[in-house]
Design a protein around this motif. Structure first.
Motif, PDB file in Angstrom:
ATOM      1  N   PHE A   1      35.672 -28.547  61.015  1.00  0.00           N
ATOM      2  CA  PHE A   1      34.662 -27.694  60.412  1.00  0.00           C
ATOM      3  C   PHE A   1      34.148 -28.299  59.099  1.00  0.00           C
ATOM      4  O   PHE A   1      32.952 -28.284  58.810  1.00  0.00           O
ATOM      5  CB  PHE A   1      35.237 -26.303  60.181  1.00  0.00           C
ATOM      6  CG  PHE A   1      34.311 -25.396  59.427  1.00  0.00           C
ATOM      7  CD1 PHE A   1      33.206 -24.809  60.062  1.00  0.00           C
ATOM      8  CD2 PHE A   1      34.516 -25.148  58.072  1.00  0.00           C
ATOM      9  CE1 PHE A   1      32.349 -23.990  59.335  1.00  0.00           C
ATOM     10  CE2 PHE A   1      33.647 -24.342  57.378  1.00  0.00           C
ATOM     11  CZ  PHE A   1      32.564 -23.749  58.002  1.00  0.00           C
ATOM     12  N   LEU A   2      35.063 -28.853  58.302  1.00  0.00           N
ATOM     13  CA  LEU A   2      34.669 -29.464  57.030  1.00  0.00           C
ATOM     14  C   LEU A   2      33.779 -30.673  57.245  1.00  0.00           C
ATOM     15  O   LEU A   2      32.790 -30.888  56.526  1.00  0.00           O
ATOM     16  CB  LEU A   2      35.921 -29.861  56.231  1.00  0.00           C
ATOM     17  CG  LEU A   2      35.689 -30.436  54.854  1.00  0.00           C
ATOM     18  CD1 LEU A   2      34.930 -29.413  53.982  1.00  0.00           C
ATOM     19  CD2 LEU A   2      37.005 -30.786  54.190  1.00  0.00           C
ATOM     20  N   ILE A   3      34.091 -31.481  58.296  1.00  0.00           N
ATOM     21  CA  ILE A   3      33.256 -32.641  58.590  1.00  0.00           C
ATOM     22  C   ILE A   3      31.869 -32.197  59.022  1.00  0.00           C
ATOM     23  O   ILE A   3      30.835 -32.727  58.586  1.00  0.00           O
ATOM     24  CB  ILE A   3      33.909 -33.515  59.675  1.00  0.00           C
ATOM     25  CG1 ILE A   3      35.197 -34.149  59.118  1.00  0.00           C
ATOM     26  CG2 ILE A   3      32.958 -34.591  60.150  1.00  0.00           C
ATOM     27  CD1 ILE A   3      35.943 -34.968  60.140  1.00  0.00           C
ATOM     28  N   ALA A   4      31.824 -31.198  59.883  1.00  0.00           N
ATOM     29  CA  ALA A   4      30.531 -30.707  60.352  1.00  0.00           C
ATOM     30  C   ALA A   4      29.710 -30.135  59.201  1.00  0.00           C
ATOM     31  O   ALA A   4      28.495 -30.325  59.115  1.00  0.00           O
ATOM     32  CB  ALA A   4      30.751 -29.650  61.445  1.00  0.00           C
TER      33      ALA A   4
ATOM     34  N   GLN B   1      23.761 -27.055  47.056  1.00  0.00           N
ATOM     35  CA  GLN B   1      24.029 -26.806  48.465  1.00  0.00           C
ATOM     36  C   GLN B   1      25.530 -26.855  48.762  1.00  0.00           C
ATOM     37  O   GLN B   1      26.068 -26.029  49.509  1.00  0.00           O
ATOM     38  CB  GLN B   1      23.266 -27.812  49.330  1.00  0.00           C
ATOM     39  CG  GLN B   1      21.758 -27.610  49.328  1.00  0.00           C
ATOM     40  CD  GLN B   1      21.029 -28.701  50.083  1.00  0.00           C
ATOM     41  OE1 GLN B   1      21.630 -29.702  50.459  1.00  0.00           O
ATOM     42  NE2 GLN B   1      19.723 -28.493  50.327  1.00  0.00           N
ATOM     43  N   LEU B   2      26.200 -27.850  48.186  1.00  0.00           N
ATOM     44  CA  LEU B   2      27.642 -27.964  48.404  1.00  0.00           C
ATOM     45  C   LEU B   2      28.364 -26.735  47.844  1.00  0.00           C
ATOM     46  O   LEU B   2      29.314 -26.215  48.441  1.00  0.00           O
ATOM     47  CB  LEU B   2      28.172 -29.246  47.762  1.00  0.00           C
ATOM     48  CG  LEU B   2      27.781 -30.564  48.438  1.00  0.00           C
ATOM     49  CD1 LEU B   2      28.245 -31.753  47.612  1.00  0.00           C
ATOM     50  CD2 LEU B   2      28.386 -30.642  49.839  1.00  0.00           C
ATOM     51  N   LEU B   3      27.943 -26.309  46.665  1.00  0.00           N
ATOM     52  CA  LEU B   3      28.598 -25.159  46.054  1.00  0.00           C
ATOM     53  C   LEU B   3      28.346 -23.878  46.856  1.00  0.00           C
ATOM     54  O   LEU B   3      29.224 -23.039  47.018  1.00  0.00           O
ATOM     55  CB  LEU B   3      28.109 -24.990  44.615  1.00  0.00           C
ATOM     56  CG  LEU B   3      28.642 -26.032  43.616  1.00  0.00           C
ATOM     57  CD1 LEU B   3      27.915 -25.884  42.293  1.00  0.00           C
ATOM     58  CD2 LEU B   3      30.131 -25.881  43.446  1.00  0.00           C
ATOM     59  N   ARG B   4      27.078 -23.714  47.344  1.00  0.00           N
ATOM     60  CA  ARG B   4      26.785 -22.515  48.143  1.00  0.00           C
ATOM     61  C   ARG B   4      27.629 -22.483  49.420  1.00  0.00           C
ATOM     62  O   ARG B   4      28.124 -21.445  49.826  1.00  0.00           O
ATOM     63  CB  ARG B   4      25.307 -22.486  48.503  1.00  0.00           C
ATOM     64  CG  ARG B   4      24.360 -22.184  47.352  1.00  0.00           C
ATOM     65  CD  ARG B   4      22.964 -21.890  47.885  1.00  0.00           C
ATOM     66  NE  ARG B   4      21.999 -21.812  46.776  1.00  0.00           N
ATOM     67  CZ  ARG B   4      21.148 -22.784  46.481  1.00  0.00           C
ATOM     68  NH1 ARG B   4      21.154 -23.894  47.186  1.00  0.00           N
ATOM     69  NH2 ARG B   4      20.319 -22.635  45.481  1.00  0.00           N
ATOM     70  N   ALA B   5      27.764 -23.685  50.062  1.00  0.00           N
ATOM     71  CA  ALA B   5      28.488 -23.729  51.328  1.00  0.00           C
ATOM     72  C   ALA B   5      29.994 -23.560  51.148  1.00  0.00           C
ATOM     73  O   ALA B   5      30.680 -22.941  51.965  1.00  0.00           O
ATOM     74  CB  ALA B   5      28.193 -25.041  52.047  1.00  0.00           C
TER      75      ALA B   5
END
Length: 391
Positions: free
Chosen positions: A14-17, A99-103
């Motif tokens: 999931f983290l890779i995706a 984006q990284l923080l939101r995800a």
């Protein structure tokens, strides 16, 4: 696959995706948009992202930034090359960081009445005003991930006095007084000559036994110790004195003057203001003890020797007569008659060069030391009266 490992594998996939999805969503116009924003900030300042834990850096004045842009030309700068996707994870642009923080941290959205951008400001620290590149926690921990380290220039602060002194006066700088120059130099041709009291139990039966009253390694007190005491006493009375402890015994008794002449010349070369040069010895008599009682104490008598082969030996003799006369007047019986011998004794180097014998080998060192104390007083009086020879 073990059932217990399935949740970790699923989380890893999931983290890779998620990471790949973020990379695909990245808009190619990020870099260009950031560049245009920097150029537009020349005419309109950009409001920095508010923070709660660190102060916001000071904005560059528009006129200064505009001037720097005009210096570089009127054309807009071209877009920088796109950052590789793998490096974008560690050096993200602001949009990618958001984006990284939101995800990864969805709880930041609308918490405690604060917007997502305000929460993000707690985790993203800017290194330059406006749309500068953010510095993430990874870049804080690993310096090699940072593109550059900002330099802070602190302008000097001029300190103004609270009150100006009324009518300040500039005092002219006073010249520093010159240090006192040496007037007396002391050395020893026969530096190993000692006194019988330094050798308890030694019995003298012949003149050859005088060779035993010597200390070539200076383990026993010698005439060198007397010279040092004389230099100390003269200095205490204001007469600047130099003293050489140089040894000359390697050429033995007869030829030691060849070496001591070099020492005397060195004193006059390094201290050209020297006016009195004293070579301190003790008499070589083995059956004669020159002693006198002064103020109830036994004191070794002093004799001055003059080298009659010098061209200007009479000047040496004249100074010797002055010194001996002053000592005798103040301490009757302290001095012995002056002797003039067929030798040079290095006295051609200076009109004030003399040879003094402090007692003989059979005197005690204590008697010789008392004589030195009286000699220092008489010589200091002579210098004070300016009765020393000129150059």
């Amino acid at each position: 696959m073990r059932p217990a490992a399935r949740p970790f594998v699923l989380a890893y996939l999931f983290l890779i995706a998620l990471t790949l999805g973020v990379m695909v969503r990245r808009a190619p116009q990020d870099v260009a948009a950031s560049t245009v924003a920097r150029v537009q900030s020349a005419s309109q300042p950009v409001s920095p992202v508010p923070t709660q834990t660190t102060p916001t850096p000071r904005q560059t004045p528009p006129e200064q930034e505009s001037a720097s842009i005009h210096d570089q030309g009127s054309a807009l700068p071209t877009a920088a090359p796109r950052t590789p996707a793998w490096l974008e994870i560690f050096r993200p642009s602001q949009r990618t960081a958001l984006q990284l923080l939101r995800a990864s941290l969805p709880f930041l959205v609308e918490a405690d009445g604060k917007s997502q951008e305000q929460k993000v400001a707690l985790l993203v620290y800017r290194t330059s005003p406006g749309e500068g590149a953010p510095k993430t926690f990874l870049q804080s921990l690993f310096p090699f991930l940072r593109e550059e380290t900002p330099t802070v220039h602190v302008p000097p602060v001029a300190v103004k006095p609270d009150k100006k002194p009324p009518n300040p006066k500039v005092e002219p700088e006073q010249p520093k007084p010159a240090p006192p120059q040496p007037l007396v130099g002391i050395y020893h041709t026969h530096d190993w000559e000692s006194y019988l009291s330094e050798f308890p139990g030694l019995k003298l039966s012949a003149v050859e036994d005088l060779d035993l009253i010597s200390s070539e390694d200076h383990q026993k007190k010698t005439v060198v110790d007397l010279g040092q005491k004389l230099a100390t006493l003269l200095s205490q009375q204001g007469v600047v004195t130099v003293h050489s402890e140089q040894r000359h015994q390697r050429l033995k008794y007869e030829n030691a003057y060849l070496l001591s002449r070099i020492t005397a010349e060195q004193i006059l070369k390094e201290e050209p203001t020297t006016r009195v040069l004293i070579d301190i010895h003790r008499d070589a008599a083995w059956n004669y003890t020159p002693v006198v009682k002064i103020a109830g104490q036994e004191v070794a008598q002093i004799r001055c020797i003059i080298g009659g082969t010098n061209a200007g030996w009479t000047a040496n003799e004249s100074f010797c007569d002055q010194l001996m006369g002053r000592l005798e007047k103040r301490y009757p019986g302290l001095t012995l008659p002056v002797l003039v011998k067929e030798d040079r004794y290095n006295q051609d180097l200076l009109p004030g060069a003399i040879l003094l014998e402090i007692g003989s080998a059979t005197n005690s060192y204590a008697q010789a030391e008392r004589a030195i104390t009286l000699l220092a007083t008489g010589l200091a009086d002579l210098v004070s009266a300016k009765e020393v020879p000129s150059q």
